[in-house]
Design an enzyme around this catalytic site. Structure first.
Site, PDB file in Angstrom:
ATOM      1  NE  ARG A 172       9.942  -2.412   2.438  1.00 60.34           N
ATOM      2  CZ  ARG A 172      10.668  -1.606   1.673  1.00 60.34           C
ATOM      3  NH1 ARG A 172      10.788  -1.848   0.382  1.00 60.34           N
ATOM      4  NH2 ARG A 172      11.296  -0.563   2.182  1.00 60.34           N
TER       5      ARG A 172
ATOM      6  CG  HIS B  49      14.846  -5.048  -2.146  1.00 64.06           C
ATOM      7  ND1 HIS B  49      14.200  -5.270  -0.954  1.00 64.06           N
ATOM      8  CD2 HIS B  49      14.627  -3.735  -2.428  1.00 64.06           C
ATOM      9  CE1 HIS B  49      13.633  -4.143  -0.536  1.00 64.06           C
ATOM     10  NE2 HIS B  49      13.887  -3.189  -1.424  1.00 64.06           N
TER      11      HIS B  49
HETATM   12  N1  LIG Z   1      11.992  -2.325  -4.524  1.00 62.36           N
HETATM   13  C1  LIG Z   1      12.679  -1.250  -4.251  1.00 62.36           C
HETATM   14  O1  LIG Z   1      13.854  -1.130  -4.603  1.00 62.36           O
HETATM   15  C2  LIG Z   1      12.006  -0.120  -3.512  1.00 62.36           C
HETATM   16  C3  LIG Z   1      12.684   1.110  -3.437  1.00 62.36           C
HETATM   17  C4  LIG Z   1      12.054   2.180  -2.830  1.00 62.36           C
HETATM   18  C5  LIG Z   1      10.767   2.034  -2.296  1.00 62.36           C
HETATM   19  N2  LIG Z   1      10.130   0.833  -2.376  1.00 62.36           N
HETATM   20  C6  LIG Z   1       8.754   0.699  -1.823  1.00 62.36           C
HETATM   21  O2  LIG Z   1       7.900   1.645  -2.474  1.00 62.36           O
HETATM   22  C7  LIG Z   1       7.007   2.183  -1.500  1.00 62.36           C
HETATM   23  C8  LIG Z   1       6.420   3.494  -1.982  1.00 62.36           C
HETATM   24  O3  LIG Z   1       7.364   4.543  -1.892  1.00 62.36           O
HETATM   25  P1  LIG Z   1       6.961   6.079  -2.164  1.00 62.36           P
HETATM   26  O4  LIG Z   1       8.149   6.909  -1.896  1.00 62.36           O
HETATM   27  O5  LIG Z   1       6.268   6.201  -3.480  1.00 62.36           O
HETATM   28  O6  LIG Z   1       5.855   6.280  -1.007  1.00 62.36           O
HETATM   29  P2  LIG Z   1       4.826   7.475  -0.845  1.00 62.36           P
HETATM   30  O7  LIG Z   1       5.267   8.690  -1.586  1.00 62.36           O
HETATM   31  O8  LIG Z   1       4.555   7.582   0.616  1.00 62.36           O
HETATM   32  O9  LIG Z   1       3.518   6.957  -1.601  1.00 62.36           O
HETATM   33  C9  LIG Z   1       2.699   5.954  -1.091  1.00 62.36           C
HETATM   34  C10 LIG Z   1       1.435   5.877  -1.942  1.00 62.36           C
HETATM   35  O10 LIG Z   1       0.643   4.761  -1.489  1.00 62.36           O
HETATM   36  C11 LIG Z   1      -0.677   5.210  -1.218  1.00 62.36           C
HETATM   37  N3  LIG Z   1      -1.271   4.427  -0.131  1.00 62.36           N
HETATM   38  C12 LIG Z   1      -0.787   4.228   1.124  1.00 62.36           C
HETATM   39  N4  LIG Z   1      -1.643   3.468   1.846  1.00 62.36           N
HETATM   40  C13 LIG Z   1      -2.687   3.190   1.027  1.00 62.36           C
HETATM   41  C14 LIG Z   1      -3.889   2.470   1.195  1.00 62.36           C
HETATM   42  N5  LIG Z   1      -4.204   1.887   2.355  1.00 62.36           N
HETATM   43  N6  LIG Z   1      -4.745   2.396   0.143  1.00 62.36           N
HETATM   44  C15 LIG Z   1      -4.461   3.015  -1.022  1.00 62.36           C
HETATM   45  N7  LIG Z   1      -3.326   3.719  -1.255  1.00 62.36           N
HETATM   46  C16 LIG Z   1      -2.453   3.811  -0.224  1.00 62.36           C
HETATM   47  C17 LIG Z   1      -0.529   6.658  -0.819  1.00 62.36           C
HETATM   48  O11 LIG Z   1      -1.777   7.329  -0.958  1.00 62.36           O
HETATM   49  P3  LIG Z   1      -1.917   8.914  -0.602  1.00 62.36           P
HETATM   50  O12 LIG Z   1      -1.063   9.619  -1.622  1.00 62.36           O
HETATM   51  O13 LIG Z   1      -3.346   9.193  -0.799  1.00 62.36           O
HETATM   52  O14 LIG Z   1      -1.405   9.081   0.788  1.00 62.36           O
HETATM   53  C18 LIG Z   1       0.554   7.116  -1.807  1.00 62.36           C
HETATM   54  O15 LIG Z   1      -0.025   7.442  -3.037  1.00 62.36           O
HETATM   55  C19 LIG Z   1       7.873   2.256  -0.246  1.00 62.36           C
HETATM   56  O16 LIG Z   1       7.061   2.287   0.907  1.00 62.36           O
HETATM   57  C20 LIG Z   1       8.696   0.994  -0.336  1.00 62.36           C
HETATM   58  O17 LIG Z   1       8.022  -0.071   0.322  1.00 62.36           O
HETATM   59  C21 LIG Z   1      10.728  -0.240  -2.967  1.00 62.36           C
END
Ligand SMILES: NC(=O)c1ccc[n+]([C@@H]2O[C@H](COP(=O)([O-])OP(=O)(O)OC[C@H]3O[C@@H](n4cnc5c(N)ncnc54)[C@H](OP(=O)(O)O)[C@@H]3O)[C@@H](O)[C@H]2O)c1
Length: 308
Positions: free
Chosen positions: A223, A271
């Site tokens: 983000r 994006h």
């Molecule tokens: N650019 C694009 O087109 C696009 C598309 C889709 C998503 N995204 C972004 O990608 C993000 C991730 O998606 P996802 O599905 O992979 O999410 P997810 O499965 O919820 O994974 C989030 C990861 O971040 C870690 N995390 C969260 N808070 C943290 C902190 N304070 N310190 C250290 N690690 C932390 C989590 O740790 P734990 O595993 O230990 O909980 C987990 O490993 C989304 O939230 C979105 O913003 C972007």
């Protein structure tokens, strides 16, 4: 039982058809033609206008069409019902593709050759081997975990940083604030795939960049709020950072007068790093509609307190 669909970016008819193939009697209503708001049980949404979801008094669940729910949670009027984020094989695969492409582009110095071509220069240069490139992925969840595996399979030396430790083959795990410093210190190419929360807002700042190896590269596909924009420009201009690929921005679309557009060390994409497909995502959404109606916990349910 009715589902309300609201998204300016996702194909409503394709979603309707895929969901009706799984739930034949589904009452699928496309916003704003949704009839009586009291009849809506489930909202399937991407970037609804703030305040909109408070209009549905019998809502049982909010299903996000995106993986990130920061925009939803930021709405103080959001009803107190379970929220599920999007998890879809296409979303995961396209993100791993994008990250691999961005890492390879930097690793094989295509950014250098693109600049050299514009200057009609024969810029002869060979990169180190992939194993000598230390890629660091912030966020080892659904998307970060898949990208880490993909990069490790391509021979890069990969580590990831998450809140809790992970066991992923050929990926070194760092966890928690106390391990952020050693994680950054060993990183040549930093990829941000964290959710945007109070804890991760502004995490790509001068302090973080200073910890990275000299000439390091930054890829932000999470983000815009993760990045302190002025700190990135300063680190690029000082030569400490070698370049950046950015897919997300604090203001989207990126305003025409924004300094990122003309920066020679920044590659911008609008994006599009990853995108879900109704054909592959509908199984999970249909299951969550059934669960919402049965009052069961959702798949990939968001922990509102944690923010993701
Ligand atoms: N650019 C694009 O087109 C696009 C598309 C889709 C998503 N995204 C972004 O990608 C993000 C991730 O998606 P996802 O599905 O992979 O999410 P997810 O499965 O919820 O994974 C989030 C990861 O971040 C870690 N995390 C969260 N808070 C943290 C902190 N304070 N310190 C250290 N690690 C932390 C989590 O740790 P734990 O595993 O230990 O909980 C987990 O490993 C989304 O939230 C979105 O913003 C972007």
């Amino acid at each position: 039982m009715a589902v309300m669909f609201l998204s300016a970016e996702d194909p409503a008819e394709a979603w309707r058809d895929e969901l009706r193939a799984r739930i034949p009697d589904l009452d699928f209503r496309i916003w704003p033609e949704i009839g009586d708001p009291a009849e809506i049980d489930v909202a399937l949404v991407w970037r609804p206008p703030p305040g909109e979801l408070a209009r549905y008094p019998n809502l049982k669940a909010i299903l996000s069409l995106g993986a990130g729910v920061d925009g939803l949670i930021a709405d103080p009027t959001l009803p107190d019902v379970p929220i599920a984020r999007m998890v879809d094989p296409s979303l995961t695969r396209t993100m791993a593709e994008y990250v691999l492409l961005a890492v390879l582009r930097h690793h094989r110095q295509f950014d250098l050759f693109e600049r050299a071509q514009r200057a009609r220069k024969w810029a002869f240069a060979f990169p180190p081997q992939a194993a000598q490139r230390r890629v660091g992925i912030m966020g080892l969840g659904e998307l970060g975990g898949a990208a880490a595996r993909t990069l490790a399979r391509h021979g890069f030396t990969v580590a990831g940083w998450s809140r809790t430790p992970k066991a992923i083959k050929d990926v070194t795990s760092y966890a928690g604030r106390s391990e952020l410093h050693p994680f950054l210190h060993r990183t040549d190419i930093l990829v941000c795939m964290l959710p945007l929360t109070a804890e991760t807002m502004g995490i790509l700042d001068a302090e973080t960049f200073a910890e990275l190896a000299h000439g390091a590269y930054v890829i932000n596909v999470a983000r815009g709020g993760h990045l302190v924009e002025a700190d990135l420009i300063a680190a690029l201009d000082s030569g400490h950072l070698g370049g950046a690929t950015l897919d997300v921005f604090r203001t989207e679309p990126l305003p025409p007068d924004h300094p990122f557009w003309d920066h020679p060390k920044i590659l911008i994409t609008p994006h599009i790093a990853s995108y879900c497909q109704p054909a592959t995502a509908a199984d999970g959404v249909a299951e969550n509609i059934r669960r919402a109606l049965a009052g069961q916990p959702l798949l990939h349910q968001v922990n509102r307190k944690r923010g993701y």
